[in-house]
Design a protein around this motif. Structure first.
Motif, short mmCIF file in Angstrom:
data_model
loop_
_atom_site.label_atom_id
_atom_site.label_comp_id
_atom_site.label_asym_id
_atom_site.label_seq_id
_atom_site.Cartn_x
_atom_site.Cartn_y
_atom_site.Cartn_z
N VAL A 32 -12.48 -15.90 -2.79
CA VAL A 32 -11.47 -15.90 -3.84
C VAL A 32 -11.02 -14.45 -4.00
CG1 VAL A 32 -10.96 -16.37 -6.26
CG2 VAL A 32 -12.53 -17.86 -5.00
N ALA A 33 -9.71 -14.24 -4.08
CA ALA A 33 -9.17 -12.88 -4.15
C ALA A 33 -8.09 -12.78 -5.22
CB ALA A 33 -8.60 -12.47 -2.79
N LEU A 34 -7.91 -11.57 -5.71
CA LEU A 34 -6.83 -11.26 -6.64
C LEU A 34 -5.96 -10.19 -5.99
CD1 LEU A 34 -5.35 -11.27 -9.37
CD2 LEU A 34 -7.05 -9.61 -10.20
N TYR A 35 -4.76 -10.60 -5.60
CA TYR A 35 -3.79 -9.67 -5.01
C TYR A 35 -3.14 -8.94 -6.17
CZ TYR A 35 0.38 -8.22 -2.30
OH TYR A 35 1.40 -7.51 -1.70
N ALA A 36 -3.67 -7.76 -6.48
CA ALA A 36 -3.28 -7.04 -7.68
C ALA A 36 -1.82 -6.63 -7.68
CB ALA A 36 -4.17 -5.82 -7.86
N ALA A 37 -1.31 -6.17 -6.54
CA ALA A 37 0.04 -5.63 -6.48
C ALA A 37 1.12 -6.68 -6.73
CB ALA A 37 0.28 -4.97 -5.12
N ILE A 64 -11.56 -8.70 -3.67
CA ILE A 64 -12.03 -9.83 -2.86
C ILE A 64 -13.47 -10.15 -3.21
CG2 ILE A 64 -12.42 -10.72 -0.54
CD1 ILE A 64 -10.23 -8.88 0.46
N GLY A 65 -13.73 -11.41 -3.57
CA GLY A 65 -15.06 -11.84 -3.95
C GLY A 65 -15.95 -12.14 -2.76
N ALA A 124 -7.64 -11.86 -14.91
CA ALA A 124 -7.42 -12.55 -13.64
C ALA A 124 -8.63 -12.43 -12.71
CB ALA A 124 -6.17 -12.00 -12.96
N LEU A 125 -9.33 -11.31 -12.80
CA LEU A 125 -10.52 -11.10 -11.96
C LEU A 125 -11.63 -12.10 -12.28
CD1 LEU A 125 -11.49 -8.86 -9.81
CD2 LEU A 125 -12.91 -8.05 -11.69
N GLN A 126 -11.57 -12.69 -13.46
CA GLN A 126 -12.66 -13.59 -13.87
C GLN A 126 -12.75 -14.85 -12.99
OE1 GLN A 126 -14.80 -12.21 -15.95
NE2 GLN A 126 -13.30 -10.53 -15.95
N PHE A 127 -11.69 -15.19 -12.28
CA PHE A 127 -11.78 -16.35 -11.37
C PHE A 127 -12.69 -16.03 -10.18
CE2 PHE A 127 -7.69 -17.02 -13.57
CZ PHE A 127 -8.00 -18.23 -14.17
N ILE A 128 -12.72 -14.77 -9.79
CA ILE A 128 -13.68 -14.35 -8.76
C ILE A 128 -15.09 -14.43 -9.33
CG2 ILE A 128 -14.51 -12.38 -7.41
CD1 ILE A 128 -11.61 -11.50 -7.10
N ALA A 129 -15.24 -13.96 -10.56
CA ALA A 129 -16.55 -13.97 -11.21
C ALA A 129 -17.07 -15.39 -11.41
CB ALA A 129 -16.48 -13.25 -12.55
N LEU A 130 -16.21 -16.28 -11.88
CA LEU A 130 -16.61 -17.68 -12.10
C LEU A 130 -17.05 -18.34 -10.80
CD1 LEU A 130 -13.79 -18.84 -14.54
CD2 LEU A 130 -16.20 -18.52 -15.11
N SER A 131 -16.31 -18.10 -9.74
CA SER A 131 -16.64 -18.69 -8.45
C SER A 131 -18.00 -18.19 -7.97
CB SER A 131 -15.56 -18.34 -7.42
OG SER A 131 -14.29 -18.80 -7.85
N GLY A 132 -18.24 -16.90 -8.15
CA GLY A 132 -19.53 -16.35 -7.74
C GLY A 132 -20.68 -16.79 -8.62
N LYS A 133 -20.41 -16.95 -9.91
CA LYS A 133 -21.46 -17.35 -10.84
C LYS A 133 -21.94 -18.78 -10.60
CE LYS A 133 -22.27 -18.31 -15.77
NZ LYS A 133 -23.70 -17.91 -15.73
N TYR A 134 -21.01 -19.70 -10.39
CA TYR A 134 -21.36 -21.12 -10.33
C TYR A 134 -21.51 -21.68 -8.91
CZ TYR A 134 -20.37 -21.13 -15.33
OH TYR A 134 -20.39 -20.86 -16.66
N LEU A 153 -3.37 -15.02 -7.52
CA LEU A 153 -4.70 -15.52 -7.20
C LEU A 153 -4.62 -16.09 -5.79
CD1 LEU A 153 -7.58 -16.03 -8.29
CD2 LEU A 153 -6.75 -18.26 -9.10
N GLN A 154 -5.56 -15.72 -4.92
CA GLN A 154 -5.52 -16.16 -3.53
C GLN A 154 -6.87 -16.69 -3.08
OE1 GLN A 154 -4.15 -12.79 -1.22
NE2 GLN A 154 -2.00 -13.12 -1.80
#
Length: 285
Positions: free
Chosen positions: A76-81, A66-67, A33-43, A85-86
């Motif tokens: 882009v954030a991942l609300y882990a608890a 939080i990215g 799930a964290l990869q959506f933060i990574a993808l947003s930052g990468k591209y 995806l936020q």
């Protein structure tokens, strides 16, 4: 570096025993799930030499990764608890949220892409592709499965406790890096430069943080390790550890499994002693 022993001061949330296989599965779900933060930052952000445009911070108030700020307006954030995806605004207020449970990677990607479009951020360069491999393939058809609330809460405590400990270290060291979660290995870490070259490059450094189950240890663990550009690292004078073990070859440092922490009567004391002892050796040798 000073030879005086570092004294750490941090609040620690008591951790509970867990089923390692179930915890590892929950860890994998969050890692993907964290990869959506990574993808947003990468591209969507300027590429940094150390790939730091793809990493995330941990916010203990919201139990979220939080990215970086994108388009000077969104995170882009991942609300882990809650396994959500936020998308947040500059003030970290939630603007959009999506439950990841039972969604495919591609469905989540399209949702995020549409949010960017609505907010006026160009997605022309946004792709569903990583520049590294995960232990389990990050495929578009992979379907997320929400872990139990208890496991998500416990893993959030892992991150908060580690973040608090690292902040205590950072306060007492010079030129320490940001404390960030790295999407490739899902570690939460801090880097301390020990020796800087004439051109500003790091010649020796010490890293410490939290790692998930890997080839070294089959459960989460805390670690302190060393790196040197020009010379070999010696461990002949390493101190005997009451807590944790040395891994001079594989880790270039020492590690403390979370099961050892959880079984201790005073968890925070065990962590503090381990980090202080290994860090003192690592910074001065």
């Amino acid at each position: 570096m000073s030879n005086s022993m570092m004294e750490l001061n941090f609040e620690w949330i008591p951790l509970q025993p867990y089923n390692n296989a179930e915890l590892d599965q929950a860890q994998q779900e969050l890692h993907h799930a964290l990869q959506f933060i990574a993808l947003s930052g990468k591209y969507l952000l300027t590429t940094k030499a150390d790939d730091s445009n793809t990493n995330a911070g941990w916010d203990e108030k919201s139990n979220s990764f939080i990215g970086r700020l994108i388009g000077d307006k969104l995170h882009v954030a991942l609300y882990a608890a809650a396994f959500q995806l936020q998308v947040l605004n500059k003030e970290h207020e939630v603007l959009y949220r999506l439950s990841l449970d039972k969604k495919t990677v591609f469905e989540c990607f399209l949702w995020l892409k549409e949010i960017f479009r609505q907010e006026g951020i160009s997605t022309r360069n946004l792709e569903l592709g990583l520049h590294y491999e995960l232990p389990e393939a990050f495929s578009k058809d992979r379907r997320f499965r929400m872990p139990s609330f208890e496991l998500l809460k416990e893993l959030s405590f892992h991150r908060t406790n580690t973040d608090r400990m690292l902040k205590s270290v950072k306060k007492q060291t010079d030129n320490a890096s940001e404390i960030r979660t790295w999407p490739h290995h899902f570690d939460h870490a801090l880097l301390i430069p020990i020796e800087i070259g004439a051109k500003g490059e790091i010649l020796r450094s010490c890293g410490l943080g939290y790692a998930i189950n890997d080839d070294l240890i089959s459960e989460p663990y805390l670690y302190v390790n060393r790196w040197s550009k020009n010379s070999g690292l010696k461990f002949t004078d390493k101190p005997k550890l009451k807590h944790g073990s040395w891994y001079p070859e594989k880790l270039k440092g020492a590690a403390l499994p979370f099961s050892k922490i959880i079984n201790a009567e005073k968890q925070d004391q065990v962590v503090g002693e381990f980090i202080s002892n290994v860090l003192n050796f690592s910074l001065n040798n």
